[in-house]
Design a protein around this motif. Structure first.
Motif, mmCIF file in Angstrom:
data_model
loop_
_atom_site.group_PDB
_atom_site.id
_atom_site.type_symbol
_atom_site.label_atom_id
_atom_site.label_comp_id
_atom_site.label_asym_id
_atom_site.label_seq_id
_atom_site.Cartn_x
_atom_site.Cartn_y
_atom_site.Cartn_z
ATOM 1 N N HIS A 15 0.734 -1.361 -0.228
ATOM 2 C CA HIS A 15 0.438 0.527 0.327
ATOM 3 C C HIS A 15 0.717 1.332 -0.112
ATOM 4 O O HIS A 15 2.061 1.527 0.424
ATOM 5 N N ARG A 16 1.135 2.549 -0.745
ATOM 6 C CA ARG A 16 1.269 3.217 -0.802
ATOM 7 C C ARG A 16 1.559 4.320 0.571
ATOM 8 O O ARG A 16 0.407 4.229 1.569
ATOM 9 N N SER A 37 -8.465 4.628 1.264
ATOM 10 C CA SER A 37 -8.559 2.851 1.049
ATOM 11 C C SER A 37 -9.065 3.045 -0.050
ATOM 12 O O SER A 37 -8.323 2.150 -0.953
ATOM 13 N N GLY A 40 -5.368 3.559 -2.452
ATOM 14 C CA GLY A 40 -5.270 2.056 -2.242
ATOM 15 C C GLY A 40 -6.029 0.851 -3.735
ATOM 16 O O GLY A 40 -4.950 -0.105 -3.681
ATOM 17 N N ASP A 43 -5.086 1.877 -7.002
ATOM 18 C CA ASP A 43 -3.711 1.598 -6.631
ATOM 19 C C ASP A 43 -3.621 -0.313 -7.689
ATOM 20 O O ASP A 43 -3.572 -0.367 -8.190
ATOM 21 N N PRO A 68 -5.822 -4.513 5.464
ATOM 22 C CA PRO A 68 -5.127 -5.543 4.350
ATOM 23 C C PRO A 68 -6.415 -6.109 3.801
ATOM 24 O O PRO A 68 -6.680 -6.922 3.220
ATOM 25 N N LEU A 71 -8.972 -4.303 3.226
ATOM 26 C CA LEU A 71 -9.075 -4.258 1.723
ATOM 27 C C LEU A 71 -8.908 -5.093 0.715
ATOM 28 O O LEU A 71 -9.851 -4.637 0.110
#
Length: 93
Positions: A15-16, A37, A40, A43, A68, A71
């Protein structure tokens, strides 16, 4: 990494803002506007689009634990065309 027996790939995506993935040269408020989020997830969708360009319908399962994990569940919900399943272990509510 490709498993020769199952012809599978296992990829770890960062994740950035975590680890070495720093999108800005400074830690300004302006830079932090891209720490979300939603960004992310976008991305990761972009990453999967690129990595699967040779086979856009490749079955993909997203996995994560804790944040995560959340996510991975959100990704499956928001981008069902990119993930056939999600495993959200100990995902935050």
């Amino acid at each position: 990494m490709v498993d020769a027996h199952k012809n599978a790939r296992l990829l770890l995506v960062e994740h950035r803002f975590y680890g070495d993935s720093q999108p800005c040269e400074d830690w300004s408020v302006e830079c932090y506007k891209t720490l979300s989020s939603e960004q992310g997830l976008a991305d990761f969708a972009n990453f999967l689009s690129s990595i699967n360009s040779d086979m856009p319908t490749r079955p993909t399962i997203v996995i994560g634990g804790s944040y995560p994990g959340a996510l991975s569940a959100w990704f499956r919900d928001k981008y069902p065309q990119w993930a056939v399943a999600s495993w959200a272990a100990s995902a935050v509510v």
